[in-house]
Each structure stands twice: as C-alpha cells, then as structure tokens.
Design an enzyme around this catalytic site. Structure first.
Site, mmCIF file in Angstrom:
data_model
loop_
_atom_site.group_PDB
_atom_site.id
_atom_site.type_symbol
_atom_site.label_atom_id
_atom_site.label_comp_id
_atom_site.label_asym_id
_atom_site.label_seq_id
_atom_site.Cartn_x
_atom_site.Cartn_y
_atom_site.Cartn_z
ATOM 1 N N GLU A 89 -5.036 -5.248 10.593
ATOM 2 C CA GLU A 89 -3.999 -4.248 10.833
ATOM 3 C C GLU A 89 -4.277 -3.537 12.146
ATOM 4 O O GLU A 89 -5.092 -2.605 12.189
ATOM 5 C CB GLU A 89 -3.983 -3.215 9.704
ATOM 6 C CG GLU A 89 -3.704 -3.806 8.346
ATOM 7 C CD GLU A 89 -3.186 -2.745 7.380
ATOM 8 O OE1 GLU A 89 -2.043 -2.888 6.938
ATOM 9 O OE2 GLU A 89 -3.906 -1.770 7.104
ATOM 10 N N HIS A 133 -9.224 0.925 4.892
ATOM 11 C CA HIS A 133 -7.936 1.098 5.582
ATOM 12 C C HIS A 133 -8.140 2.002 6.794
ATOM 13 O O HIS A 133 -8.956 2.933 6.753
ATOM 14 C CB HIS A 133 -6.903 1.702 4.619
ATOM 15 C CG HIS A 133 -5.534 1.708 5.205
ATOM 16 N ND1 HIS A 133 -5.114 2.694 6.063
ATOM 17 C CD2 HIS A 133 -4.518 0.823 5.106
ATOM 18 C CE1 HIS A 133 -3.870 2.413 6.453
ATOM 19 N NE2 HIS A 133 -3.493 1.291 5.882
ATOM 20 N N LYS A 165 0.138 4.290 -0.186
ATOM 21 C CA LYS A 165 -0.454 5.479 0.457
ATOM 22 C C LYS A 165 -0.228 6.721 -0.424
ATOM 23 O O LYS A 165 -0.247 6.603 -1.638
ATOM 24 C CB LYS A 165 0.102 5.629 1.876
ATOM 25 C CG LYS A 165 -0.065 4.332 2.682
ATOM 26 C CD LYS A 165 0.209 4.474 4.133
ATOM 27 C CE LYS A 165 0.001 3.124 4.816
ATOM 28 N NZ LYS A 165 0.165 3.179 6.262
ATOM 29 N N SER A 209 3.769 -2.347 10.192
ATOM 30 C CA SER A 209 5.230 -2.415 10.330
ATOM 31 C C SER A 209 5.831 -3.764 9.925
ATOM 32 O O SER A 209 6.759 -4.249 10.575
ATOM 33 C CB SER A 209 5.647 -2.036 11.758
ATOM 34 O OG SER A 209 5.228 -0.712 12.063
ATOM 35 N N GLU A 235 -6.547 4.401 7.898
ATOM 36 C CA GLU A 235 -6.383 5.845 7.640
ATOM 37 C C GLU A 235 -7.659 6.423 7.026
ATOM 38 O O GLU A 235 -8.005 7.577 7.268
ATOM 39 C CB GLU A 235 -5.143 6.080 6.761
ATOM 40 C CG GLU A 235 -3.874 5.908 7.588
ATOM 41 C CD GLU A 235 -2.670 5.371 6.838
ATOM 42 O OE1 GLU A 235 -2.623 5.468 5.601
ATOM 43 O OE2 GLU A 235 -1.762 4.823 7.510
ATOM 44 N N GLY A 246 2.891 2.003 10.776
ATOM 45 C CA GLY A 246 3.842 3.098 10.617
ATOM 46 C C GLY A 246 4.556 3.480 11.901
ATOM 47 O O GLY A 246 5.201 4.520 11.974
ATOM 48 N N ASN A 293 0.873 -1.181 0.000
ATOM 49 C CA ASN A 293 0.000 0.000 0.000
ATOM 50 C C ASN A 293 0.906 1.225 0.000
ATOM 51 O O ASN A 293 1.536 1.535 1.004
ATOM 52 C CB ASN A 293 -0.883 -0.037 1.259
ATOM 53 C CG ASN A 293 -1.700 1.227 1.427
ATOM 54 O OD1 ASN A 293 -1.800 2.045 0.506
ATOM 55 N ND2 ASN A 293 -2.301 1.385 2.604
HETATM 56 P P1 PGA Z 1 3.148 0.116 7.582
HETATM 57 O O1 PGA Z 1 1.664 0.327 6.993
HETATM 58 O O2 PGA Z 1 3.666 -1.153 6.967
HETATM 59 O O3 PGA Z 1 3.908 1.322 7.146
HETATM 60 O O4 PGA Z 1 3.006 0.000 9.064
HETATM 61 C C1 PGA Z 1 0.794 -0.747 6.836
HETATM 62 C C2 PGA Z 1 -0.521 -0.281 6.283
HETATM 63 O O5 PGA Z 1 -0.995 0.792 6.675
HETATM 64 O O6 PGA Z 1 -1.142 -0.974 5.437
#
Ligand code: PGA
Length: 252
Positions: free
Chosen positions: A166, A94, A11, A212, A96, A172, A9
């Site tokens: 997740e 997601h 983003k 992560s 976010e 992140g 992803n």
């Molecule tokens: P990250 O993000 O691997 O940077 O933690 C995962 C995601 O939001 O799908």
C-alpha cells in the site's frame, strides 16, 4: 495457483449494527464467489459482524492486535480475546498504525510472531511514503519492512501470511499507483520473499494492492501478474462498491 484475495479494511467506521447490516448485504451478493473475501471491522463491531457472517464465505479479521498475551496494556486487545469470538485473522502494520501510532518494524514483527503463535492468518502491510518514493528509497523501504516484519517467520508459516503493498500516498487520496508501478513493487516484494524462503514460497505468496482501489480501477490492477488481490478502505464501506471489486477477483 494464487486464489484472489479481496479484503475490506473498515478502519474507524461502522457501528455494530451498521456492520452487521453491511455484512448481511455483502453475504447475499458474494455468495458462491470463489475469491477469498475478508472484512476487518473495528474491535467493538467484530462480535455483531461475526454473528452476521456465520455460514457465509466472508472472513472476519481484526485491524490490529497487541503483541502480548495479556496484562497491564490499557486499551489493547489480545489474540486470545479475538479467538474467543471466533476470529483468527488480523491486519498488521497498516500505514496508519505505523505513521499515526508510531509502530516500528520491530513492534510489527513482534505482533506477527504473536499472531502466528496463535495460528492467525495475517495481512502484513508495507509501503512507502511519497517522500520516500521521490527520494528513490522505494526498494530500501520495502526491503526493511519485509525483512524485519518477517524476522523469525519460517517458510512453512508463510502460508499464513498475505502481504499488502500500500503506497502511503495512494491511501484515501484518490490517487492510485499505475498498474505498472504497482506490479513492479509487487514483483520486488516477491523477490524479497524468494530471497528469504525460496522461489516456491514466493510464487505461492498472495500480494494484495491497496490504495484507492475502486470498481473502476480494480480490473487493470488485478490483471497484473504479481497483483493477487486488494486491500480496500473507503470503497469497502458500501456494498455497491465493494461487491464489484470482489467480483473482479473471481476466477474465471
Ligand atoms: P483506501 O484505503 O482504499 O481508502 O485508499 C486503503 C487502506 O488503507 O487499506
């Protein structure tokens, strides 16, 4: 048999030219690999990435869609527009989108149903915040997100749905759920799918872990019984990090 599924992803990262260059590099390095590999670029980067991914085993997905087919929805993108580009995969729900853009479970469900009506394959994201986990609400939150998110989805449509677990506190942040914690949450999600659709569908449903994921932790996560893949954010932006993650998903 659940085929490992590794998704990146991107983003709000990667211009069209950067995205095309990354996919060309990835394509060279993951050629012939039997894991399913997907990248989800920002909308404007999708055409360049679709072009660069032609003839490769890399699937291109969108990070979001609108729940309507067309109309007065300024700034939004429909399934039909993506289909015109040759895209038939999408990430929905997601964290976010849920947290920053206030997408509700009901809206996410409407998006799922819209995407299915256009025969898209979907990665449906679920996961708890730190506050929810600490308040002992993990199962309550996952139950709501899975049950409402999949409302109206039939058992036969479940072959188009991948679920990504997740934990929001692991995205992140560099913090990863322990493989045991992640596997427990995945097993719970699988039991929710079994309640809705029966054991066979639940056994076949791919459940990715996200939060992560890095080359250094992917192996122990993927070794867990209920973890079938990864949804990768930060580490999907560089071939030297994403390729080892994909390789770890390769069937022996
Ligand atoms: P990250 O993000 O691997 O940077 O933690 C995962 C995601 O939001 O799908």
């Amino acid at each position: 048999m659940r085929i490992p599924y590794i998704a990146g992803n991107w983003k709000m990262n990667m211009t069209p030219s950067q995205g095309a260059a990354l996919v060309k590099e990835l394509a060279k390095q993951v050629k012939g690999c039997n894991a399913k590999v997907m990248v989800a670029p920002p909308f404007v980067t999708i055409p360049a990435v679709v072009e660069a991914a032609k003839g490769t085993n890399i699937i291109v997905a969108a990070q979001n869609i609108n729940e309507h087919d067309s109309g007065a929805y300024t700034g939004e993108v429909s399934c039909e527009m993506l289909m015109d580009l040759g895209v038939g995969n999408v990430i929905i729900g997601h964290s976010e989108r849920r947290i920053i853009y206030k997408e509700s479970d009901e809206l996410i469900n409407a998006k799922v149903l819209k995407a299915l009506s256009h025969n898209f394959d979907i990665v449906l994201c679920v996961g708890e915040t730190l506050e929810e986990r600490e308040a002992g609400k993990l199962e309550e939150v996952l139950s709501r997100q899975v049950n409402v998110g999949l409302k109206g989805v039939t058992a036969s449509q479940m072959s188009a749905i991948t679920i990504a677990y997740e934990p929001v506190w692991a995205i992140g942040t560099g913090k990863t759920a322990t493989p045991e914690d992640a596997n427990k949450a995945h097993a719970f999600i699988r039991s929710l799918v079994a309640n809705l659709y029966g054991k066979k569908v639940a056994e076949e449903t791919i459940i990715q872990y996200g939060g992560s994921v890095k080359p250094s932790n992917v192996k122990e996560l993927m070794a867990c019984e209920h973890i079938d893949g990864a949804l990768v954010g930060g580490a999907s932006l560089k071939a030297e990090q994403f390729v080892p993650i994909v390789r770890c998903g390769v069937l022996e």
